[in-house]
Design an enzyme around this catalytic site. Structure first.
Site, short mmCIF file in Angstrom:
data_model
loop_
_atom_site.label_atom_id
_atom_site.label_comp_id
_atom_site.label_asym_id
_atom_site.label_seq_id
_atom_site.Cartn_x
_atom_site.Cartn_y
_atom_site.Cartn_z
N ASN A 69 -22.80 129.35 17.52
CA ASN A 69 -23.87 129.98 17.70
C ASN A 69 -23.94 130.86 18.84
O ASN A 69 -25.11 130.99 19.63
CB ASN A 69 -25.06 129.10 17.68
CG ASN A 69 -25.90 128.94 16.37
OD1 ASN A 69 -26.14 130.04 15.82
ND2 ASN A 69 -25.89 127.64 16.05
N ASP A 83 -19.08 126.55 14.41
CA ASP A 83 -20.27 127.39 14.48
C ASP A 83 -20.83 127.22 15.83
O ASP A 83 -21.28 126.48 16.19
CB ASP A 83 -21.16 127.18 13.43
CG ASP A 83 -22.47 128.15 13.73
OD1 ASP A 83 -22.46 129.01 14.66
OD2 ASP A 83 -23.41 128.08 12.90
N TYR A 124 -21.08 121.99 15.76
CA TYR A 124 -21.99 122.84 15.19
C TYR A 124 -22.96 122.90 16.51
O TYR A 124 -23.93 121.82 16.62
CB TYR A 124 -22.71 122.24 13.64
CG TYR A 124 -24.03 123.00 13.64
CD1 TYR A 124 -23.92 124.44 13.30
CD2 TYR A 124 -25.11 122.26 13.05
CE1 TYR A 124 -24.99 125.03 13.05
CE2 TYR A 124 -26.27 123.09 12.58
CZ TYR A 124 -26.21 124.50 12.51
OH TYR A 124 -27.20 125.19 12.12
#
Length: 252
Positions: A146, A144, A105
């Protein structure tokens, strides 16, 4: 082998919205989640046949990753040695006979880009870590990340240039990671498919109109390309502002 990755944006809330139904229906060999937003003891999941591994953030209700796997891993590593990422529970690595699985993440640079330097430092540390893993065994990186890598990965790319998740710096770091010998599995199999997104703002009608970003990925070592069978996005699955992504590999 079927692998799934999903930023659940709060696992307890996602469970109330049907997470377990989807989990059981998919019957994945490995299921990775990000942004669990909980600490040890705050949830009990009955996942028969799965080993559970959690990396909690020290800050309550923040970040966190977990992996549920049918096959018991050879080793499990939490973080990569830098205290901040470990404190935030952002990285979880499981070693299997054929590969390392790295569930990530990535930090958000924030709307005003105040955290962009932290993000870029994290990127470089991750690259060093992945390079180290890749020197001994193939790697599957998911989660993720980002960042929307290419113009095709974001609905309104022109108006978002320079925004968090679409800065030149973040996109450049993603390119540099691919140059290390990684393949974006979905884009490799779907090089010109538009409208394939994994995250949508909670603003009114945004998801219904498919105004989204593709910021969730399965990246694989290039040597695993012969084993790549499918890479999908389950955009119809609700429960989070992200949707699950799926990777199918054949190690026979």
């Amino acid at each position: 082998m079927k692998l799934i990755s999903w930023n659940v944006n709060g696992l307890r809330a996602c469970v109330r919205k049907g997470f377990l139904d989807y989990f059981k229906e998919q019957d994945a060999d490995i299921f990775c989640i990000q942004e669990t937003k909980l600490q040890s003891g705050q949830i009990e999941l009955e996942l028969e046949g799965y080993h559970q591994y959690w990396n909690y953030a020290l800050k309550k209700g923040y970040s966190g990753t977990a992996v549920f796997t049918k096959q018991e891993p050879l080793t499990v590593t939490y973080g990569v040695g830098e205290s901040e990422s470990e404190d935030e529970g952002r990285i979880l690595t499981l070693e299997f006979p054929e590969f390392y699985l790295v569930n990530v993440y990535a930090p958000n640079a924030q709307r005003d880009l105040a955290r962009l330097p932290v993000r870029l430092d994290w990127e470089r540390r991750m690259k060093d870590y992945l390079r180290q893993l890749k020197s001994s065994k193939s790697v599957i990186l998911c989660g993720d990340l980002n960042v929307a890598h290419q113009d095709i990965d974001i609905r309104n790319f022109k108006s978002n240039v320079g925004n968090s998740g679409f800065t030149v710096e973040e996109r450049g770091e993603f390119t540099a990671l691919l140059d290390e010998g990684f393949i974006d599995s979905f884009r490799h199999l779907n090089p010109v498919v538009e409208g394939a997104y994994t995250w949508w703002s909670y603003m009114r009608d945004v998801r219904a109109r498919n105004i989204g970003w593709r910021i969730d990925y399965f990246l694989i070592s290039d040597c695993l390309l012969p084993s790549l069978k499918a890479a999908d996005i389950h955009a119809e699955v609700l429960g989070s502002d992200h949707c699950p992504i799926v990777l199918e590999m054949d190690f026979a």
